[in-house]
Design a protein around this motif. Structure first.
Motif, PDB file in Angstrom:
ATOM      1  N   ARG A   1     -15.277  20.660  31.086  1.00  0.00           N
ATOM      2  CA  ARG A   1     -15.958  21.496  30.095  1.00  0.00           C
ATOM      3  C   ARG A   1     -17.246  20.840  29.595  1.00  0.00           C
ATOM      4  O   ARG A   1     -18.248  21.529  29.405  1.00  0.00           O
ATOM      5  CB  ARG A   1     -15.006  21.825  28.950  1.00  0.00           C
ATOM      6  CG  ARG A   1     -13.949  22.814  29.388  1.00  0.00           C
ATOM      7  CD  ARG A   1     -12.941  23.132  28.331  1.00  0.00           C
ATOM      8  NE  ARG A   1     -12.091  24.241  28.793  1.00  0.00           N
ATOM      9  CZ  ARG A   1     -11.046  24.675  28.140  1.00  0.00           C
ATOM     10  NH1 ARG A   1     -10.698  24.146  26.976  1.00  0.00           N
ATOM     11  NH2 ARG A   1     -10.332  25.675  28.633  1.00  0.00           N
ATOM     12  N   ARG A   2     -17.222  19.529  29.415  1.00  0.00           N
ATOM     13  CA  ARG A   2     -18.458  18.843  29.014  1.00  0.00           C
ATOM     14  C   ARG A   2     -19.509  18.957  30.120  1.00  0.00           C
ATOM     15  O   ARG A   2     -20.680  19.239  29.853  1.00  0.00           O
ATOM     16  CB  ARG A   2     -18.170  17.380  28.677  1.00  0.00           C
ATOM     17  CG  ARG A   2     -17.426  17.192  27.362  1.00  0.00           C
ATOM     18  CD  ARG A   2     -17.306  15.738  26.931  1.00  0.00           C
ATOM     19  NE  ARG A   2     -16.571  14.894  27.880  1.00  0.00           N
ATOM     20  CZ  ARG A   2     -15.259  14.812  27.955  1.00  0.00           C
ATOM     21  NH1 ARG A   2     -14.492  15.530  27.143  1.00  0.00           N
ATOM     22  NH2 ARG A   2     -14.688  14.003  28.842  1.00  0.00           N
ATOM     23  N   ALA A   3     -19.084  18.745  31.358  1.00  0.00           N
ATOM     24  CA  ALA A   3     -20.020  18.839  32.480  1.00  0.00           C
ATOM     25  C   ALA A   3     -20.535  20.261  32.649  1.00  0.00           C
ATOM     26  O   ALA A   3     -21.735  20.471  32.878  1.00  0.00           O
ATOM     27  CB  ALA A   3     -19.349  18.356  33.767  1.00  0.00           C
ATOM     28  N   ALA A   4     -19.653  21.243  32.535  1.00  0.00           N
ATOM     29  CA  ALA A   4     -20.069  22.641  32.689  1.00  0.00           C
ATOM     30  C   ALA A   4     -21.069  23.047  31.612  1.00  0.00           C
ATOM     31  O   ALA A   4     -22.013  23.803  31.885  1.00  0.00           O
ATOM     32  CB  ALA A   4     -18.852  23.562  32.654  1.00  0.00           C
ATOM     33  N   THR A   5     -20.883  22.549  30.401  1.00  0.00           N
ATOM     34  CA  THR A   5     -21.820  22.844  29.313  1.00  0.00           C
ATOM     35  C   THR A   5     -23.190  22.248  29.628  1.00  0.00           C
ATOM     36  O   THR A   5     -24.221  22.912  29.462  1.00  0.00           O
ATOM     37  CB  THR A   5     -21.268  22.311  27.975  1.00  0.00           C
ATOM     38  OG1 THR A   5     -20.021  22.975  27.700  1.00  0.00           O
ATOM     39  CG2 THR A   5     -22.233  22.562  26.836  1.00  0.00           C
ATOM     40  N   ALA A   6     -23.218  21.012  30.101  1.00  0.00           N
ATOM     41  CA  ALA A   6     -24.491  20.376  30.464  1.00  0.00           C
ATOM     42  C   ALA A   6     -25.122  21.078  31.661  1.00  0.00           C
ATOM     43  O   ALA A   6     -26.339  21.291  31.694  1.00  0.00           O
ATOM     44  CB  ALA A   6     -24.272  18.893  30.765  1.00  0.00           C
ATOM     45  N   ALA A   7     -24.317  21.453  32.641  1.00  0.00           N
ATOM     46  CA  ALA A   7     -24.843  22.138  33.825  1.00  0.00           C
ATOM     47  C   ALA A   7     -25.444  23.486  33.441  1.00  0.00           C
ATOM     48  O   ALA A   7     -26.483  23.888  33.988  1.00  0.00           O
ATOM     49  CB  ALA A   7     -23.741  22.323  34.861  1.00  0.00           C
ATOM     50  N   ALA A   8     -24.812  24.176  32.491  1.00  0.00           N
ATOM     51  CA  ALA A   8     -25.333  25.473  32.040  1.00  0.00           C
ATOM     52  C   ALA A   8     -26.737  25.322  31.464  1.00  0.00           C
ATOM     53  O   ALA A   8     -27.582  26.210  31.644  1.00  0.00           O
ATOM     54  CB  ALA A   8     -24.388  26.097  31.015  1.00  0.00           C
ATOM     55  N   ASP A   9     -26.998  24.189  30.800  1.00  0.00           N
ATOM     56  CA  ASP A   9     -28.345  23.930  30.280  1.00  0.00           C
ATOM     57  C   ASP A   9     -29.361  23.820  31.405  1.00  0.00           C
ATOM     58  O   ASP A   9     -30.559  24.025  31.192  1.00  0.00           O
ATOM     59  CB  ASP A   9     -28.365  22.645  29.437  1.00  0.00           C
ATOM     60  CG  ASP A   9     -27.614  22.790  28.129  1.00  0.00           C
ATOM     61  OD1 ASP A   9     -27.346  23.940  27.698  1.00  0.00           O
ATOM     62  OD2 ASP A   9     -27.272  21.743  27.535  1.00  0.00           O
ATOM     63  N   ASP A  10     -28.888  23.482  32.612  1.00  0.00           N
ATOM     64  CA  ASP A  10     -29.744  23.404  33.800  1.00  0.00           C
ATOM     65  C   ASP A  10     -29.694  24.685  34.615  1.00  0.00           C
ATOM     66  O   ASP A  10     -30.184  24.728  35.750  1.00  0.00           O
ATOM     67  CB  ASP A  10     -29.315  22.224  34.690  1.00  0.00           C
ATOM     68  CG  ASP A  10     -29.590  20.880  34.050  1.00  0.00           C
ATOM     69  OD1 ASP A  10     -30.461  20.794  33.155  1.00  0.00           O
ATOM     70  OD2 ASP A  10     -28.926  19.892  34.451  1.00  0.00           O
ATOM     71  N   GLY A  11     -29.043  25.727  34.068  1.00  0.00           N
ATOM     72  CA  GLY A  11     -28.955  27.003  34.765  1.00  0.00           C
ATOM     73  C   GLY A  11     -27.897  27.052  35.858  1.00  0.00           C
ATOM     74  O   GLY A  11     -27.943  27.919  36.732  1.00  0.00           O
ATOM     75  N   VAL A  12     -26.923  26.144  35.802  1.00  0.00           N
ATOM     76  CA  VAL A  12     -25.872  26.067  36.826  1.00  0.00           C
ATOM     77  C   VAL A  12     -24.529  26.439  36.203  1.00  0.00           C
ATOM     78  O   VAL A  12     -24.178  25.930  35.137  1.00  0.00           O
ATOM     79  CB  VAL A  12     -25.802  24.642  37.424  1.00  0.00           C
ATOM     80  CG1 VAL A  12     -24.638  24.516  38.398  1.00  0.00           C
ATOM     81  CG2 VAL A  12     -27.115  24.277  38.097  1.00  0.00           C
ATOM     82  N   ALA A  13     -23.797  27.320  36.874  1.00  0.00           N
ATOM     83  CA  ALA A  13     -22.479  27.741  36.395  1.00  0.00           C
ATOM     84  C   ALA A  13     -21.397  27.219  37.333  1.00  0.00           C
ATOM     85  O   ALA A  13     -21.573  27.219  38.555  1.00  0.00           O
ATOM     86  CB  ALA A  13     -22.404  29.263  36.322  1.00  0.00           C
ATOM     87  N   PHE A  14     -20.290  26.772  36.748  1.00  0.00           N
ATOM     88  CA  PHE A  14     -19.128  26.309  37.518  1.00  0.00           C
ATOM     89  C   PHE A  14     -18.156  27.475  37.674  1.00  0.00           C
ATOM     90  O   PHE A  14     -17.829  28.141  36.698  1.00  0.00           O
ATOM     91  CB  PHE A  14     -18.377  25.204  36.787  1.00  0.00           C
ATOM     92  CG  PHE A  14     -19.053  23.875  36.715  1.00  0.00           C
ATOM     93  CD1 PHE A  14     -20.365  23.684  37.077  1.00  0.00           C
ATOM     94  CD2 PHE A  14     -18.343  22.784  36.268  1.00  0.00           C
ATOM     95  CE1 PHE A  14     -20.965  22.438  36.998  1.00  0.00           C
ATOM     96  CE2 PHE A  14     -18.925  21.526  36.180  1.00  0.00           C
ATOM     97  CZ  PHE A  14     -20.241  21.351  36.548  1.00  0.00           C
ATOM     98  N   ALA A  15     -17.651  27.677  38.877  1.00  0.00           N
ATOM     99  CA  ALA A  15     -16.573  28.630  39.128  1.00  0.00           C
ATOM    100  C   ALA A  15     -15.355  27.840  39.607  1.00  0.00           C
ATOM    101  O   ALA A  15     -15.481  26.961  40.459  1.00  0.00           O
ATOM    102  CB  ALA A  15     -16.982  29.637  40.190  1.00  0.00           C
TER     103      ALA A  15
END
Length: 165
Positions: free
Chosen positions: A48-62
């Motif tokens: 969840r921490r990584a997904a939140t940071a990735a979202a800031d870079d426009g990347v979504a985890f599935a």
């Protein structure tokens, strides 16, 4: 119902979301999906921490795979044996229920490729490491990676000593 009928019913029952099947569009924030909710708390927190940071870079985890029941993992193993022709070849792709980190909630399979690329670059900082060279989607928590980087990958699960019963 006889014992034989009960065994046949269990063997043929549909394994679904309650067993760890993942509905399309599942994210690491979907607590109502057992494949996510039953992940080890430390792994889920890192994801969840990584997904939140990735979202800031426009990347979504599935989430394509997470926690699985032993029955579901067993079915995946049987399919792999059928597909690859032997237990030895199947072991390169699918663990047994007794050894699978998915059954214990210690592994997650992620997509799409952009998420995996992001994790390849940034995942170690969250302790998230690709474990098998042949499975770029499979991640596990390695907390020491935040300081030391991810450990070398195994070529495939059959080389992982944890996979031996």
């Amino acid at each position: 119902m006889t014992e034989r009928e009960a065994a046949r019913t269990t063997a043929h029952r549909v394994l679904g979301v309650a067993d760890g099947a993942v509905p399309a569009g599942t994210t690491v924030f979907d607590d109502g999906v057992p494949a996510v909710a039953n992940l080890a708390p430390a792994l889920l927190g890192a994801l969840r921490r990584a997904a939140t940071a990735a979202a800031d870079d426009g990347v979504a985890f599935a989430v394509n795979g997470g926690w699985r029941s032993p029955d579901y993992q067993s079915r995946l193993r049987r399919r792999a044996v059928s597909r690859y022709g032997s237990e030895t070849e199947a072991a390169r792709w699918v663990a047994t229920p007794e050894t699978s980190p998915h059954v214990s909630g210690d592994a997650v399979d992620l997509g799409p490729g952009t998420a995996r690329a992001w994790l390849s670059e940034h995942g170690a900082g969250y302790g998230l490491c690709q474990v098998y060279r042949n499975e770029p989607w499979h991640y596990e928590l390695r907390p020491e990676a935040a300081e030391h980087g991810c450990p070398p990958m195994y070529p495939d699960p059959s080389h992982d000593p944890r996979m031996r019963p």
